[in-house]
Write a protein that holds these residues in place. Structure first.
Motif, mmCIF file in Angstrom:
data_model
loop_
_atom_site.group_PDB
_atom_site.id
_atom_site.type_symbol
_atom_site.label_atom_id
_atom_site.label_comp_id
_atom_site.label_asym_id
_atom_site.label_seq_id
_atom_site.Cartn_x
_atom_site.Cartn_y
_atom_site.Cartn_z
ATOM 1 N N ALA A 237 -2.562 14.959 -0.847
ATOM 2 C CA ALA A 237 -2.761 14.932 -2.232
ATOM 3 C C ALA A 237 -3.914 14.188 -2.745
ATOM 4 C CB ALA A 237 -1.344 14.451 -2.984
ATOM 5 N N ASN A 238 -4.662 14.357 -3.879
ATOM 6 C CA ASN A 238 -5.773 13.873 -4.416
ATOM 7 C C ASN A 238 -5.198 13.324 -5.646
ATOM 8 O OD1 ASN A 238 -8.183 14.349 -2.559
ATOM 9 N ND2 ASN A 238 -7.425 16.540 -2.945
ATOM 10 N N VAL A 239 -5.168 12.007 -5.662
ATOM 11 C CA VAL A 239 -4.683 11.170 -6.871
ATOM 12 C C VAL A 239 -5.548 10.243 -7.622
ATOM 13 C CG1 VAL A 239 -2.954 9.566 -7.591
ATOM 14 C CG2 VAL A 239 -2.410 11.239 -5.662
ATOM 15 N N SER A 240 -5.544 10.234 -8.839
ATOM 16 C CA SER A 240 -6.630 9.420 -9.569
ATOM 17 C C SER A 240 -5.675 9.002 -10.898
ATOM 18 C CB SER A 240 -7.970 10.128 -9.713
ATOM 19 O OG SER A 240 -7.627 11.255 -10.907
ATOM 20 N N VAL A 241 -6.210 7.962 -11.714
ATOM 21 C CA VAL A 241 -5.456 7.745 -12.968
ATOM 22 C C VAL A 241 -6.771 7.329 -13.910
ATOM 23 C CG1 VAL A 241 -3.350 6.927 -11.730
ATOM 24 C CG2 VAL A 241 -5.207 5.059 -12.355
ATOM 25 N N ASN A 242 -6.527 7.604 -15.254
ATOM 26 C CA ASN A 242 -7.342 7.007 -16.027
ATOM 27 C C ASN A 242 -6.674 6.991 -17.517
ATOM 28 O OD1 ASN A 242 -7.527 10.237 -15.826
ATOM 29 N ND2 ASN A 242 -8.522 9.905 -17.889
ATOM 30 N N LYS A 243 -7.386 6.353 -18.273
ATOM 31 C CA LYS A 243 -6.603 6.125 -19.690
ATOM 32 C C LYS A 243 -7.118 7.388 -20.521
ATOM 33 C CE LYS A 243 -5.603 1.235 -20.015
ATOM 34 N NZ LYS A 243 -5.521 -0.004 -20.796
ATOM 35 N N ILE A 250 -11.601 7.309 -10.070
ATOM 36 C CA ILE A 250 -11.934 7.476 -8.669
ATOM 37 C C ILE A 250 -10.662 8.034 -7.868
ATOM 38 C CG2 ILE A 250 -12.710 6.587 -6.541
ATOM 39 C CD1 ILE A 250 -14.549 4.546 -8.705
ATOM 40 N N ARG A 251 -10.672 9.122 -7.138
ATOM 41 C CA ARG A 251 -9.530 9.575 -6.508
ATOM 42 C C ARG A 251 -9.576 8.819 -5.064
ATOM 43 N NH1 ARG A 251 -10.631 14.235 -2.882
ATOM 44 N NH2 ARG A 251 -12.739 14.673 -3.194
ATOM 45 N N THR A 252 -8.176 9.035 -4.585
ATOM 46 C CA THR A 252 -7.925 8.780 -3.001
ATOM 47 C C THR A 252 -7.136 10.081 -2.741
ATOM 48 O OG1 THR A 252 -5.785 7.583 -3.737
ATOM 49 C CG2 THR A 252 -7.689 6.179 -3.587
ATOM 50 N N GLU A 253 -7.202 10.214 -1.233
ATOM 51 C CA GLU A 253 -6.669 11.318 -0.746
ATOM 52 C C GLU A 253 -5.307 10.850 0.242
ATOM 53 O OE1 GLU A 253 -7.637 15.265 1.728
ATOM 54 O OE2 GLU A 253 -8.776 13.540 2.023
ATOM 55 N N ILE A 254 -4.261 11.455 -0.144
ATOM 56 C CA ILE A 254 -3.015 11.114 0.776
ATOM 57 C C ILE A 254 -3.203 12.173 1.536
ATOM 58 C CG2 ILE A 254 -0.835 10.314 0.775
ATOM 59 C CD1 ILE A 254 -0.977 9.879 -2.187
ATOM 60 N N LYS A 255 -3.037 11.934 3.124
ATOM 61 C CA LYS A 255 -3.162 13.013 4.137
ATOM 62 C C LYS A 255 -1.585 13.327 4.712
ATOM 63 C CE LYS A 255 -6.452 14.767 6.010
ATOM 64 N NZ LYS A 255 -6.849 15.887 5.590
ATOM 65 N N ASN A 256 -1.859 14.469 5.028
ATOM 66 C CA ASN A 256 -0.601 15.013 5.720
ATOM 67 C C ASN A 256 0.911 14.507 5.500
ATOM 68 O OD1 ASN A 256 -2.420 16.365 7.253
ATOM 69 N ND2 ASN A 256 -2.647 14.976 8.919
ATOM 70 N N ILE A 257 1.088 14.783 4.295
ATOM 71 C CA ILE A 257 2.685 14.190 3.761
ATOM 72 C C ILE A 257 3.433 15.169 4.371
ATOM 73 C CG2 ILE A 257 4.096 13.726 1.903
ATOM 74 C CD1 ILE A 257 1.346 13.494 0.366
ATOM 75 N N GLY A 258 4.514 14.678 5.049
ATOM 76 C CA GLY A 258 5.355 15.577 6.027
ATOM 77 C C GLY A 258 6.793 16.037 5.494
ATOM 78 N N ARG A 289 -5.926 7.819 2.771
ATOM 79 C CA ARG A 289 -4.755 7.220 2.949
ATOM 80 C C ARG A 289 -3.568 7.933 3.570
ATOM 81 N NH1 ARG A 289 -5.364 2.137 0.620
ATOM 82 N NH2 ARG A 289 -3.094 1.754 0.332
ATOM 83 N N ALA A 290 -2.790 7.279 4.283
ATOM 84 C CA ALA A 290 -1.470 7.961 4.844
ATOM 85 C C ALA A 290 -0.238 7.362 4.199
ATOM 86 C CB ALA A 290 -1.560 7.792 6.257
ATOM 87 N N TRP A 291 0.821 8.407 4.082
ATOM 88 C CA TRP A 291 2.027 7.828 3.601
ATOM 89 C C TRP A 291 3.056 7.363 4.774
ATOM 90 C CZ3 TRP A 291 4.732 6.043 -0.229
ATOM 91 C CH2 TRP A 291 6.325 6.075 -0.240
ATOM 92 N N LYS A 296 7.632 2.660 2.779
ATOM 93 C CA LYS A 296 7.517 3.443 1.563
ATOM 94 C C LYS A 296 6.302 3.192 0.736
ATOM 95 C CE LYS A 296 12.353 4.371 1.139
ATOM 96 N NZ LYS A 296 12.812 4.196 2.512
ATOM 97 N N LYS A 297 5.212 3.196 1.488
ATOM 98 C CA LYS A 297 4.186 2.891 0.711
ATOM 99 C C LYS A 297 2.695 3.727 1.364
ATOM 100 C CE LYS A 297 2.835 -1.420 3.052
ATOM 101 N NZ LYS A 297 2.596 -2.828 3.176
ATOM 102 N N THR A 298 1.501 3.797 0.696
ATOM 103 C CA THR A 298 0.607 4.564 1.460
ATOM 104 C C THR A 298 -0.331 3.380 2.008
ATOM 105 O OG1 THR A 298 -0.692 4.089 -0.595
ATOM 106 C CG2 THR A 298 0.506 6.479 -0.422
ATOM 107 N N ILE A 299 -0.916 3.642 3.138
ATOM 108 C CA ILE A 299 -1.761 2.907 3.870
ATOM 109 C C ILE A 299 -3.321 3.517 4.139
ATOM 110 C CG2 ILE A 299 0.200 1.516 5.023
ATOM 111 C CD1 ILE A 299 -0.098 3.504 7.502
ATOM 112 N N LEU A 300 -4.197 2.318 4.229
ATOM 113 C CA LEU A 300 -5.382 3.077 4.341
ATOM 114 C C LEU A 300 -5.605 3.493 5.779
ATOM 115 C CD1 LEU A 300 -8.630 2.932 3.661
ATOM 116 C CD2 LEU A 300 -8.866 0.772 4.522
ATOM 117 N N MET A 301 -6.401 4.709 5.859
ATOM 118 C CA MET A 301 -6.747 5.477 7.211
ATOM 119 C C MET A 301 -8.230 5.081 7.460
ATOM 120 S SD MET A 301 -4.724 8.953 7.051
ATOM 121 C CE MET A 301 -5.431 9.831 8.652
#
Length: 402
Positions: A237-243, A250-258, A289-291, A296-301
């Motif tokens: 999942a590629n996730v970003s937020v903006n107003k 800027i997006r972050t990628e969460i890899k291999n959600i199981g 990042r990884a889940w 119950k949080k994302t961590i830096l890969m």
């Protein structure tokens, strides 16, 4: 190019160091402003293992239960001189999936080498499709409903940028006690379809609902088992937020959600994490990042790679993939016939919805369509007794099985 990459890395590290104190102070439980002021944007990349007996470019078995390193051909472990041979069944499965998702099939697609160096990739590159994939411009429609959040179900759609064929890498097992890493190459060369979605989702519930719908379609087609516990379906999942009225963040990628439930949790956590960083005056870093399901949080890969880091180049050992897409023309080279495959498509979820929308309430319909086996049981019960009431049958099945 090397100097540029080094400078970019140093710049990213500098930014991280500047804001590391801010990151430590961020608390996603205490966001000061209304979270509704922020607009999340989510795009999915899904790897689905194609349900075939042999691998994409070799005759080795794809059986999940094979002993470690027992389903490895000479090509899979990159023995010099070995050549890839494209599996026709994999191509047909990819085309069926693309047709079911309303994609445009490319008459000519090409394979490329995606270079990265890791121990579970013996050749030092992955054979994939990127510039000229199997199919483009599709769409998936799905229903979103969670009783504790939504008063009524709503319909959502997501655009599919492309569907491409590629081979999987092996698996690494890290033993912290012995300080060693072991490699299992059984998955090396496993056939995958990568489905790249446009960033048009707004929350974790929509992402989870999309994956449920996709699993239903793939299982209906018989092109993927979707057993996430076996790695047959992996979600990034590629996730970003903006107003509002500002450019995308800027997006972050969460890899291999199981798992499907983890998709929702991981995305919702990441949205809140990014908002907390921005509210504290920090800057979101483009990273992978990884889940962590326990904490119950994302961590830096690692830092996120860019396309130029992979040094894509045409695969010299595979010819372009030609398909027969127009039945008004003679198929004199006996190419894979796309119109013929289209005739094999089963009744798809959108067609099923139209049939059942007058006999089931929306809440019950979404529940019965959440799992293919549950729907097939529901259909068989109705077919074996024409007097049976669909709404009552569905409610009994949901109460007993869900």
């Amino acid at each position: 190019m090397h100097m540029f990459s080094c400078r970019k890395t140093h710049l990213k590290n500098f930014i991280k160091n500047c804001y590391k104190d801010i990151y430590k102070k961020c608390d996603i439980q205490s966001i000061s402003t209304d979270i509704r002021e922020w607009k999340p944007t989510i795009g999915l990349e899904i790897h689905a293992q194609i349900l075939t007996k042999s691998k994409l470019f070799s005759g080795a078995s794809t059986n999940f239960n094979c002993p470690i390193n027992s389903s490895v051909s000479l090509f899979d472990c990159a023995i010099p001189g070995t050549m890839p041979v494209l599996n026709k069944k994999c191509v047909e499965a990819g085309i069926l999936t693309a047709l079911a998702l309303s994609c445009e099939i490319n008459a000519i697609s090409m394979f490329e080498r995606k270079h990265y160096f890791y121990s579970d990739l013996p050749a030092g590159f992955q054979i994939t499709q990127q510039k000229k994939p199997l199919a483009v411009n599709g769409e998936i429609k799905f229903n979103v409903f969670k009783p504790e959040i939504h008063k009524q179900p709503y319909t959502k759609s997501s655009k599919i940028k492309q569907i491409q064929l590629e081979q999987d890498s092996g698996r690494s097992f890290h033993n912290e006690v012995s300080g060693r890493s072991l490699i299992d190459l059984n998955r090396a060369g496993i056939p995958l379809m990568e489905l790249v979605f446009e960033p048009d989702l707004t929350n974790g519930e929509e992402a989870a609902a999309l994956v449920k719908e996709l699993c239903f379609i793939l299982q209906l087609l018989g092109t993927c088992s979707c057993k996430m516990e076996e790695g047959a379906l992996r979600v990034d999942a590629n996730v970003s937020v903006n107003k509002s009225n500002t450019s995308l963040g800027i997006r972050t990628e969460i890899k291999n959600i199981g798992s499907i439930s983890a998709i929702n949790r991981a995305i919702e956590y990441e949205i809140k994490r990014q908002i907390s960083i921005l509210e504290a005056g920090g800057q979101v870093i483009n990273e992978t990042r990884a889940w962590n399901p326990i904490d119950k949080k994302t961590i830096l890969m690692r830092e996120k790679e860019e396309k130029h880091d992979y040094r894509f180049m045409p695969e010299p050992n595979l010819l372009p993939l030609y398909l027969h897409i127009d039945n008004t023309m003679e198929n004199k080279y006996n190419l894979i016939n796309v119109p013929s495959l289209k005739e094999q498509l089963p009744e798809l979820p959108e067609q099923i919805r139209q049939k059942l929308q007058n006999s089931l309430t929306p809440h019950v319909f979404i529940a019965i369509m959440s799992d293919l086996e549950l729907y097939l049981l529901f259909r068989n019960i109705l077919n074996n007794g024409k007097h049976r009431k669909p709404q009552l049958v569905a409610q009994i099945l949901i109460s007993e099985c869900v």
